[in-house]
Design an enzyme around this catalytic site. Structure first.
Site, PDB file in Angstrom:
ATOM      1  N   HIS A 121       0.836  -1.199   0.000  1.00 24.36           N
ATOM      2  CA  HIS A 121       0.000   0.000   0.000  1.00 24.36           C
ATOM      3  C   HIS A 121       0.874   1.253   0.000  1.00 24.36           C
ATOM      4  CE1 HIS A 121      -3.410  -2.547   1.967  1.00 24.36           C
ATOM      5  NE2 HIS A 121      -3.304  -2.738   0.662  1.00 24.36           N
ATOM      6  N   HIS A 125      -4.072  -5.632 -12.375  1.00 24.57           N
ATOM      7  CA  HIS A 125      -4.202  -4.683 -11.256  1.00 24.57           C
ATOM      8  C   HIS A 125      -2.854  -4.111 -10.844  1.00 24.57           C
ATOM      9  CE1 HIS A 125      -2.390  -7.494  -8.489  1.00 24.57           C
ATOM     10  NE2 HIS A 125      -2.778  -6.848  -7.410  1.00 24.57           N
TER      11      HIS A 125
END
Length: 474
Positions: free
Chosen positions: A200, A393
């Site tokens: 992240h 992705h």
């Protein structure tokens, strides 16, 4: 790869690999296709053992995951199909968000300005803490029930923050909240607006518009050299606890039903079963948390930009989307449950599922690269129908975190980030050793991944996004 396996080539980087229990469609160019290891296909075959599957595919970034490969699209009919927490992933609702700025890359050329911006972002988006005390006035239950519409109005700068998203609210039967795991509220409290760890990030980038989509980029408010912000995060403890709880619950149900699979980590249940319905409804609560979490991270980033560049600086939303979820969609004139685990929905112009803001053009598909490499903003093609409008992705790992630390030296990572040069990609960590497992050498070549998608005619490139500064969680 087993040379005895039957592979049908459909052209345009599209292969259909026949396995004992069905076929998996693989979208990859020749170079990427040859890197797929045997275990990727073993996992696909285990997934295909789930009864009455309609379709399964891998995008080029596919790699080994728990129970199911990341990079999977798997589809069942709503009428008699199955739902699988393993084909959603633990980080339910994990996804991407991009905000535009009025700035040009030359405005951030000075490394001191970039460092100042990193420090300001960390003030509002603490990267070394599990909690964020900046938003203590937000009721977490309002958020998990109503998504962005559960946030106080003071945290919604303008209407775009509600309309330029894949979904602003995921609707479900709130009575299922009675079945929440214990301590979930306590563990997730205060986590809105936090990145989390692993892959992240919040990254400051500048864009290079692709010539073929220059007019479209202008419609979206983009220009060459523009500074943008890309955010990658998910549902934090809320989704993680739900994922663990219902993996356990559905595993016990499978045992009681006498259902087995060679992979004990592959968990699933009939959509219409009590267990399946409970998981689906609570999964939607995690999707609401995830989109709200990215929203609040972005709100913090907006405050940081205003601290550095003045109170008039606005950062409008380009788009927010997910890549870990299962959603009801209509395909082939039937309601189907489409699982995407590490796969991005990329809808073309005119598709009915597009949010109103992007009905005419199709929506931006947001694809991050690895740390230190380019990311991409893409547009889905009508040809994407063949893959239920799923594309990659990201880059996709080629090494585990442990293997990366054993194989890659810190000085190699430094070279990737251009440390010591004027074009250095600044990071918030004072030592790269702490985030070595996120270096580019841990991932596939993102340019090859994008080439695979473009060659498969699933999507086209609108902009290439080059990193300037990165905020990573711990």
């Amino acid at each position: 790869m087993d040379t005895n396996r039957q592979v049908k080539y459909h052209g345009n980087n599209h292969r259909e690999v026949q396995l004992p229990h069905g076929s998996v469609h693989v979208f990859a160019n020749d170079a990427v296709f040859e890197t797929f290891e045997q275990k990727v296909y073993d996992m696909a075959d285990n997934n295909l053992r789930i009864p009455r599957h309609v379709y399964m595919s891998y995008t080029p970034d596919a790699h080994i995951g728990v129970g199911t490969c990341i990079g999977t699209t798997a589809v069942w009919n709503m009428r008699d199909g199955f739902v699988s927490p393993s084909i959603v992933g633990v980080d339910i609702g994990c996804g991407m968000r991009v905000h535009l700025t009025p700035l040009h890359k030359r405005d951030l050329q000075d490394k001191q300005v970039r460092r100042q911006l990193i420090d300001a972002i960390e003030k509002y988006v603490p990267s070394n803490e599990r909690k964020n005390s900046n938003y203590a006035d937000i009721d977490i239950m309002d958020v998990v029930q109503h998504g962005l519409h559960g946030l106080p109005a003071s945290y919604v700068p303008d209407e775009r923050w509600l309309t330029h998203v894949e979904e602003s609210t995921f609707r479900y039967d709130h009575s299922f909240l009675e079945h929440l795991p214990g301590k979930i509220k306590k563990n997730a409290h205060g986590q809105l607006g936090t990145l989390g760890s692993g892959n992240h990030f919040c990254e400051i980038q500048y864009v290079e518009i692709d010539e073929s989509n220059r007019e479209l980029a202008a419609k979206w408010g983009m220009f060459d050299g523009q500074v943008i912000v890309m955010i990658h995060s998910g549902s934090r403890a809320w989704g993680a606890m739900l994922g663990r709880e219902y993996t356990k619950t559905l595993r016990e149900a499978m045992h009681s039903w006498g259902v087995t699979n060679p992979d004990p980590n592959l968990i699933y249940a009939p959509i219409n079963s009590t267990e399946g319905q409970r998981y689906l409804h609570l999964m939607y609560s995690a999707l609401n948390f995830a989109v709200s979490n990215r929203h609040m991270i972005a709100f913090g980033v907006r405050e940081a930009f205003r601290d550095v560049f003045g109170s008039e600086c606005e950062v409008p939303v380009l788009y927010d989307l997910m890549h870990n979820y299962a959603l009801k969609e209509f395909h082939r004139e039937q309601p189907m449950l489409v699982h995407r685990k590490g796969a991005t929905r990329a809808l073309p112009a005119g598709h009915y599922l597009n949010t109103a803001a992007y009905k005419e053009t199709g929506h931006p598909a947001l694809i991050p690269g690895s740390m230190g490499t380019s990311s991409y903003i893409m547009l889905g093609s009508e040809h994407g129908l063949k893959n239920f409008y799923s594309i990659c992705h990201g880059a996709g790992r080629i090494r585990s975190r442990r293997a990366t630390r054993e194989a890659v030296k810190v000085d190699e990572f430094e070279q990737s980030l251009k440390v010591g040069t004027e074009d250095e990609i600044l990071v918030n960590h004072r030592t790269l050793e702490r985030i070595l497992d996120e270096c580019p050498q841990a991932y596939k070549d993102v340019d090859q991944i994008i080439d695979s998608i473009v060659g498969a005619k699933l999507a086209s490139v609108v902009a290439k996004c080059k990193p300037m500064a990165v905020v990573k969680g711990i």
